[in-house]
Design a protein around this motif. Structure first.
Motif, PDB file in Angstrom:
ATOM      1  N   LEU A  26       0.856  -1.186   0.000  1.00 56.02           N
ATOM      2  CA  LEU A  26       0.000   0.000   0.000  1.00 56.02           C
ATOM      3  C   LEU A  26       0.892   1.236   0.000  1.00 56.02           C
ATOM      4  O   LEU A  26       1.782   1.359   0.847  1.00 56.02           O
ATOM      5  CB  LEU A  26      -0.896   0.028   1.236  1.00 56.02           C
ATOM      6  N   THR A  27       0.658   2.124  -0.956  1.00 55.59           N
ATOM      7  CA  THR A  27       1.360   3.408  -0.966  1.00 55.59           C
ATOM      8  C   THR A  27       0.333   4.512  -0.766  1.00 55.59           C
ATOM      9  O   THR A  27      -0.655   4.596  -1.493  1.00 55.59           O
ATOM     10  CB  THR A  27       2.140   3.615  -2.277  1.00 55.59           C
ATOM     11  N   ILE A  28       0.587   5.320   0.250  1.00 55.75           N
ATOM     12  CA  ILE A  28      -0.326   6.406   0.617  1.00 55.75           C
ATOM     13  C   ILE A  28       0.366   7.741   0.368  1.00 55.75           C
ATOM     14  O   ILE A  28       1.516   7.927   0.747  1.00 55.75           O
ATOM     15  CB  ILE A  28      -0.708   6.334   2.113  1.00 55.75           C
ATOM     16  N   SER A  29      -0.352   8.649  -0.272  1.00 52.84           N
ATOM     17  CA  SER A  29       0.147  10.018  -0.379  1.00 52.84           C
ATOM     18  C   SER A  29      -1.008  10.988  -0.189  1.00 52.84           C
ATOM     19  O   SER A  29      -1.876  11.114  -1.046  1.00 52.84           O
ATOM     20  CB  SER A  29       0.825  10.275  -1.725  1.00 52.84           C
ATOM     21  N   GLY A  30      -0.996  11.625   0.970  1.00 51.64           N
ATOM     22  CA  GLY A  30      -1.948  12.697   1.263  1.00 51.64           C
ATOM     23  C   GLY A  30      -1.120  13.891   1.674  1.00 51.64           C
ATOM     24  O   GLY A  30      -0.235  14.319   0.932  1.00 51.64           O
ATOM     25  N   THR A  31      -1.326  14.387   2.884  1.00 47.34           N
ATOM     26  CA  THR A  31      -0.455  15.445   3.407  1.00 47.34           C
ATOM     27  C   THR A  31       0.963  14.909   3.555  1.00 47.34           C
ATOM     28  O   THR A  31       1.942  15.590   3.281  1.00 47.34           O
ATOM     29  CB  THR A  31      -0.977  15.947   4.770  1.00 47.34           C
ATOM     30  N   GLY A  32       1.080  13.635   4.000  1.00 52.12           N
ATOM     31  CA  GLY A  32       2.360  12.932   4.103  1.00 52.12           C
ATOM     32  C   GLY A  32       2.372  11.748   3.152  1.00 52.12           C
ATOM     33  O   GLY A  32       1.442  11.567   2.357  1.00 52.12           O
ATOM     34  N   SER A  33       3.428  10.917   3.225  1.00 57.68           N
ATOM     35  CA  SER A  33       3.489   9.750   2.336  1.00 57.68           C
ATOM     36  C   SER A  33       4.215   8.585   3.009  1.00 57.68           C
ATOM     37  O   SER A  33       5.127   8.798   3.820  1.00 57.68           O
ATOM     38  CB  SER A  33       4.200  10.102   1.024  1.00 57.68           C
ATOM     39  N   TRP A  59       5.081  18.107   0.428  1.00 53.18           N
ATOM     40  CA  TRP A  59       6.299  18.187  -0.396  1.00 53.18           C
ATOM     41  C   TRP A  59       6.019  18.945  -1.696  1.00 53.18           C
ATOM     42  O   TRP A  59       6.804  19.809  -2.097  1.00 53.18           O
ATOM     43  CB  TRP A  59       6.815  16.777  -0.694  1.00 53.18           C
ATOM     44  N   ILE A  60       4.904  18.634  -2.346  1.00 54.45           N
ATOM     45  CA  ILE A  60       4.542  19.288  -3.613  1.00 54.45           C
ATOM     46  C   ILE A  60       4.435  20.803  -3.414  1.00 54.45           C
ATOM     47  O   ILE A  60       5.009  21.592  -4.170  1.00 54.45           O
ATOM     48  CB  ILE A  60       3.215  18.723  -4.165  1.00 54.45           C
ATOM     49  N   ALA A  61       3.689  21.200  -2.384  1.00 49.79           N
ATOM     50  CA  ALA A  61       3.500  22.635  -2.130  1.00 49.79           C
ATOM     51  C   ALA A  61       4.820  23.317  -1.804  1.00 49.79           C
ATOM     52  O   ALA A  61       5.093  24.428  -2.280  1.00 49.79           O
ATOM     53  CB  ALA A  61       2.498  22.835  -0.992  1.00 49.79           C
ATOM     54  N   MET A  62       5.658  22.643  -1.024  1.00 50.14           N
ATOM     55  CA  MET A  62       6.935  23.247  -0.630  1.00 50.14           C
ATOM     56  C   MET A  62       7.854  23.477  -1.823  1.00 50.14           C
ATOM     57  O   MET A  62       8.644  24.427  -1.823  1.00 50.14           O
ATOM     58  CB  MET A  62       7.634  22.380   0.417  1.00 50.14           C
ATOM     59  N   GLN A  63       7.765  22.648  -2.855  1.00 52.05           N
ATOM     60  CA  GLN A  63       8.595  22.869  -4.046  1.00 52.05           C
ATOM     61  C   GLN A  63       8.253  24.213  -4.683  1.00 52.05           C
ATOM     62  O   GLN A  63       9.130  24.932  -5.180  1.00 52.05           O
ATOM     63  CB  GLN A  63       8.414  21.738  -5.079  1.00 52.05           C
ATOM     64  N   ALA A  64       6.947  24.533  -4.676  1.00 51.98           N
ATOM     65  CA  ALA A  64       6.514  25.819  -5.235  1.00 51.98           C
ATOM     66  C   ALA A  64       6.984  26.978  -4.358  1.00 51.98           C
ATOM     67  O   ALA A  64       7.462  28.006  -4.862  1.00 51.98           O
ATOM     68  CB  ALA A  64       4.994  25.843  -5.378  1.00 51.98           C
ATOM     69  N   PHE A  65       6.876  26.815  -3.036  1.00 48.92           N
ATOM     70  CA  PHE A  65       7.313  27.874  -2.119  1.00 48.92           C
ATOM     71  C   PHE A  65       8.824  28.096  -2.210  1.00 48.92           C
ATOM     72  O   PHE A  65       9.296  29.236  -2.173  1.00 48.92           O
ATOM     73  CB  PHE A  65       6.908  27.536  -0.682  1.00 48.92           C
ATOM     74  N   LYS A 104      -3.420  34.480  -3.011  1.00 51.18           N
ATOM     75  CA  LYS A 104      -4.177  33.631  -2.076  1.00 51.18           C
ATOM     76  C   LYS A 104      -3.777  33.922  -0.627  1.00 51.18           C
ATOM     77  O   LYS A 104      -4.608  33.877   0.282  1.00 51.18           O
ATOM     78  CB  LYS A 104      -3.945  32.155  -2.409  1.00 51.18           C
ATOM     79  N   LEU A 105      -2.504  34.229  -0.433  1.00 55.01           N
ATOM     80  CA  LEU A 105      -2.005  34.541   0.911  1.00 55.01           C
ATOM     81  C   LEU A 105      -2.318  35.979   1.336  1.00 55.01           C
ATOM     82  O   LEU A 105      -2.218  36.313   2.526  1.00 55.01           O
ATOM     83  CB  LEU A 105      -0.486  34.319   0.965  1.00 55.01           C
ATOM     84  N   GLY A 106      -2.660  36.822   0.369  1.00 54.32           N
ATOM     85  CA  GLY A 106      -2.903  38.234   0.670  1.00 54.32           C
ATOM     86  C   GLY A 106      -1.613  39.020   0.818  1.00 54.32           C
ATOM     87  O   GLY A 106      -1.569  40.054   1.490  1.00 54.32           O
ATOM     88  N   ILE A 140      -0.167  24.158   4.500  1.00 48.43           N
ATOM     89  CA  ILE A 140       0.785  24.248   3.393  1.00 48.43           C
ATOM     90  C   ILE A 140       0.331  23.362   2.238  1.00 48.43           C
ATOM     91  O   ILE A 140       0.297  23.784   1.076  1.00 48.43           O
ATOM     92  CB  ILE A 140       2.211  23.888   3.877  1.00 48.43           C
ATOM     93  N   ALA A 141      -0.074  22.129   2.566  1.00 47.06           N
ATOM     94  CA  ALA A 141      -0.526  21.182   1.530  1.00 47.06           C
ATOM     95  C   ALA A 141      -1.784  21.684   0.811  1.00 47.06           C
ATOM     96  O   ALA A 141      -2.062  21.246  -0.317  1.00 47.06           O
ATOM     97  CB  ALA A 141      -0.783  19.815   2.154  1.00 47.06           C
ATOM     98  N   ALA A 142      -2.518  22.585   1.431  1.00 45.06           N
ATOM     99  CA  ALA A 142      -3.751  23.115   0.830  1.00 45.06           C
ATOM    100  C   ALA A 142      -3.491  23.910  -0.459  1.00 45.06           C
ATOM    101  O   ALA A 142      -4.427  24.241  -1.180  1.00 45.06           O
ATOM    102  CB  ALA A 142      -4.492  23.996   1.839  1.00 45.06           C
ATOM    103  N   PHE A 143      -2.212  24.200  -0.764  1.00 44.78           N
ATOM    104  CA  PHE A 143      -1.873  24.920  -1.991  1.00 44.78           C
ATOM    105  C   PHE A 143      -1.701  23.977  -3.191  1.00 44.78           C
ATOM    106  O   PHE A 143      -1.514  24.441  -4.319  1.00 44.78           O
ATOM    107  CB  PHE A 143      -0.608  25.766  -1.795  1.00 44.78           C
TER     108      PHE A 143
END
Length: 298
Positions: A115-122, A150-156, A179-181, A200-203
Motif C-alpha cells: 500500500l502506498t499512501i500520499s496525502g499530506t504525508g506519504s 512536499w509538492i506545495a513546498m517545491q513551489a514555495f 491567495k495569501l494576501g 501548506i498542503a492546501a496549496f
C-alpha cells in the motif's frame, strides 16, 4: 447478532463501523480526532465515543472483537493508557495497530501486497507471508517526498529563488501571493513558519490548476511526486524480495485524485516491474479492521 467493530482514528476525525460476520456494514459512529499524539486523553475519549455510537443502533448483539487503526500509534511512549481505557469501557477483546495497517488490509482485502499512501504525508507499507516492511513515513522534516506537503513546498522554495535571483515572479507565484494576501515573496516567512502541514498542503490544488493549464514547472513537480512515490514503493518490493504477482494499492488524495501524479507513479513502477497489479478502489479503512479481526478470531 455477532459483530466486529473497526475504528479508524486520524488527526481530524475518528470513524467506528460495526460489521457483521460477513463484512457487511451495520452501523457507524463518528467523533473528533483519534491521534493519541495530539492529546491522548481527548483522543481516547473520542475513540470510545465513536465506538459507543456504532454500538447504539444494535439492539441485540454481541461484539466479538474491536480492531483499532490509530494515526501516530507507533509513536506513543506508553500505550497502556488507551488499552486500560478500552478494557474498562468494553468487554470485547481488541487489537490496536497503526492506521496505515488497516488501510492496507482494507484495500488488499487482508491479502499480501503493498500500500502506498500520499496525502499530506506519504508512506509505503508491504506485507508478505507475515513479514512487514515499509519505506517513507518519516514526516515532513525528514522526508515525505511525493506528499501534498512536499509538492506545495517545491513551489514555495522556487518563490524564494525567484526573489533571491531577481527573476520576474511567475504566474504561479503571483497566484500563491494573491491567495495569501501578500504583495511580495519577502512576506512568505510569516506563513511558512506558522502554518500547519495541512495548511501548506492546501496549496496543491492551485499547482494542479497550473499544471492542467500547461505550466511546465507545475507539471514537473507532479511528475516528480509520482517518481518519488514509485521509488519508495520499489524499495519495499526489494525489501520483501518480491519478483512476481505484486499487488500495489493506492490511497490518499494526491495519488488517487491527481492524474499526473498517478500516471507518473504507475509508469515508473511498470518500468521496473511490468506485471504489477494496481488496486484503485476507494473503501473505508475500517473494512481493514474487519479482515484483521477475522484473522484473530480464527
Amino acid at each position: 447478532m455477532n459483530y466486529i467493530i473497526g475504528v479508524d482514528g486520524g488527526g481530524t476525525k475518528t470513524e467506528a463501523v460495526a460489521y457483521d460476520m460477513d463484512g457487511n456494514k451495520i452501523s457507524e459512529g463518528r467523533a473528533g480526532f483519534g491521534n493519541l499524539l495530539i492529546n491522548e486523553k481527548q483522543a481516547t475519549a473520542n475513540i470510545i465515543q465513536a465506538i459507543e455510537q456504532s454500538m447504539t443502533p444494535i439492539d441485540d448483539g454481541s461484539c466479538l472483537y474491536i480492531c483499532l487503526g490509530l494515526a501516530g500509534y507507533g509513536g506513543v511512549e506508553n500505550p497502556q493508557g488507551i488499552k486500560s481505557a478500552l478494557s474498562k469501557a468494553f468487554k470485547a477483546p481488541f487489537t490496536i495497530v497503526n492506521d496505515a495497517i488497516i488501510a492496507h488490509a482494507a484495500l488488499l482485502k487482508g491479502n499480501d501486497g503493498i500500500l502506498t499512501i500520499s496525502g499530506t504525508g506519504s508512506v509505503s507499507i508491504g506485507i508478505h507471508e507475515g513479514i512487514e516492511k515499509s519505506a517513507g513515513g518519516w514526516g515532513h522534516i525528514l522526508g515525505d517526498e511525493g506528499s501534498g506537503y512536499w509538492i506545495a513546498m517545491q513551489a514555495f522554495i522556487r518563490m524564494t529563488k525567484e526573489e533571491d535571483e531577481g527573476y520576474e515572479y511567475s504566474h504561479l507565484t503571483e497566484s500563491i501571493l494573491k491567495k495569501l494576501g501578500y504583495l511580495s515573496v519577502m512576506e512568505l516567512k510569516k506563513f511558512i513558519y506558522s502554518a500547519t502541514k495541512s495548511e501548506i498542503a492546501a496549496f496543491v490544488p492551485l499547482i494542479v490548476q497550473y499544471a492542467e493549464k500547461g505550466d511546465g514547472f507545475s507539471q514537473n513537480i507532479l511528475n516528480q511526486a509520482g517518481y518519488h512515490l514509485a521509488k519508495q514503493t520499489l524499495e519495499v518490493i526489494k525489501k520483501l524480495k518480491l519478483c512476481e504477482n505484486v499487488t500495489i494499492a493506492l490511497k490518499g488524495s494526491i495519488l488517487t485524485n491527481i492524474p499526473l501524479v498517478q500516471s507518473s507513479f504507475i509508469n515508473h513502477i511498470k518500468l521496473e516491474n511490468p506485471n504489477v497489479k494496481f488496486v484503485l478502489e476507494d473503501v473505508s479503512a475500517t473494512l481493514g479492521c474487519y479482515y484483521i479481526a477475522m484473522k484473530h478470531l480464527k
